[in-house]
Design a protein around this motif. Structure first.
Motif, PDB file in Angstrom:
ATOM      1  N   GLU A   1       0.860  -1.178   0.016  1.00 35.36           N
ATOM      2  CA  GLU A   1      -0.095   0.012   0.218  1.00 35.36           C
ATOM      3  C   GLU A   1       0.784   1.397  -0.116  1.00 35.36           C
ATOM      4  O   GLU A   1       0.349   2.418  -0.377  1.00 35.36           O
ATOM      5  CB  GLU A   1      -0.925   0.000   1.246  1.00 35.36           C
ATOM      6  CG  GLU A   1      -0.086  -0.030   2.521  1.00 35.36           C
ATOM      7  CD  GLU A   1      -1.309  -0.670   3.631  1.00 35.36           C
ATOM      8  OE1 GLU A   1      -2.489  -0.393   3.586  1.00 35.36           O
ATOM      9  OE2 GLU A   1      -0.599  -1.135   4.651  1.00 35.36           O
TER      10      GLU A   1
ATOM     11  N   LYS B   1      -4.938  -2.698  -6.781  1.00 34.31           N
ATOM     12  CA  LYS B   1      -4.662  -3.087  -5.278  1.00 34.31           C
ATOM     13  C   LYS B   1      -5.858  -3.650  -4.911  1.00 34.31           C
ATOM     14  O   LYS B   1      -6.993  -3.273  -5.176  1.00 34.31           O
ATOM     15  CB  LYS B   1      -4.703  -1.744  -4.872  1.00 34.31           C
ATOM     16  CG  LYS B   1      -4.661  -1.037  -3.124  1.00 34.31           C
ATOM     17  CD  LYS B   1      -4.527   0.135  -2.800  1.00 34.31           C
ATOM     18  CE  LYS B   1      -4.002   0.481  -1.672  1.00 34.31           C
ATOM     19  NZ  LYS B   1      -3.989   1.803  -1.210  1.00 34.31           N
ATOM     20  N   THR B   2      -5.582  -4.486  -4.042  1.00 34.07           N
ATOM     21  CA  THR B   2      -6.125  -5.654  -3.402  1.00 34.07           C
ATOM     22  C   THR B   2      -6.138  -5.576  -2.111  1.00 34.07           C
ATOM     23  O   THR B   2      -4.755  -5.503  -1.521  1.00 34.07           O
ATOM     24  CB  THR B   2      -6.361  -6.945  -3.982  1.00 34.07           C
ATOM     25  OG1 THR B   2      -5.025  -7.429  -3.834  1.00 34.07           O
ATOM     26  CG2 THR B   2      -6.966  -7.088  -5.512  1.00 34.07           C
ATOM     27  N   THR B   3      -6.959  -6.156  -1.179  1.00 38.75           N
ATOM     28  CA  THR B   3      -6.871  -6.441   0.204  1.00 38.75           C
ATOM     29  C   THR B   3      -7.636  -7.822   0.276  1.00 38.75           C
ATOM     30  O   THR B   3      -8.626  -7.730   0.169  1.00 38.75           O
ATOM     31  CB  THR B   3      -7.546  -5.360   1.073  1.00 38.75           C
ATOM     32  OG1 THR B   3      -7.193  -4.119   0.954  1.00 38.75           O
ATOM     33  CG2 THR B   3      -7.419  -5.647   2.624  1.00 38.75           C
TER      34      THR B   3
ATOM     35  N   SER C   1      -2.993  -3.808   2.217  1.00 37.79           N
ATOM     36  CA  SER C   1      -3.181  -3.862   0.754  1.00 37.79           C
ATOM     37  C   SER C   1      -2.073  -4.275   0.043  1.00 37.79           C
ATOM     38  O   SER C   1      -0.773  -3.949   0.454  1.00 37.79           O
ATOM     39  CB  SER C   1      -3.870  -2.586   0.115  1.00 37.79           C
ATOM     40  OG  SER C   1      -5.008  -2.515   0.856  1.00 37.79           O
TER      41      SER C   1
END
Length: 84
Positions: free
Chosen positions: A22, A36-38, A45
């Motif tokens: 992140e 961007k992923t969580t 992230s």
């Protein structure tokens, strides 16, 4: 940011590739086409691309990054890059 880590799972050498966290440079992430992923349960992230690591390394070389080291950690391959 002059340093960057990219990684992939050994069984997924054809992608996807983890290219940042992140706090990564948004301009570099945009250049790579990263999303961007969580992950569920994580409080952080990560940026991922569908490209295999070889293509990511080629793209990063074009903007001045050089590989400093590479290692395998369990089932994960990790590259450390630096941009001068």
């Amino acid at each position: 940011m002059p340093y960057m880590l990219i990684s992939t799972q050994i069984r997924l050498e054809s992608g996807p590739t983890n290219v940042g966290d992140e706090f990564s440079d948004p301009a570099v992430m945009s250049y790579l086409g990263a999303r961007k992923t969580t992950m569920l349960g994580n409080n952080f992230s990560e940026y991922h691309v569908d490209d295999p690591p070889r293509l990511v390394l080629d793209k990063l070389e074009k903007i001045g990054f050089r590989v400093l080291s590479m290692t395998g950690v369990g089932q994960t391959l990790v590259w450390c890059l630096h941009k001068q």
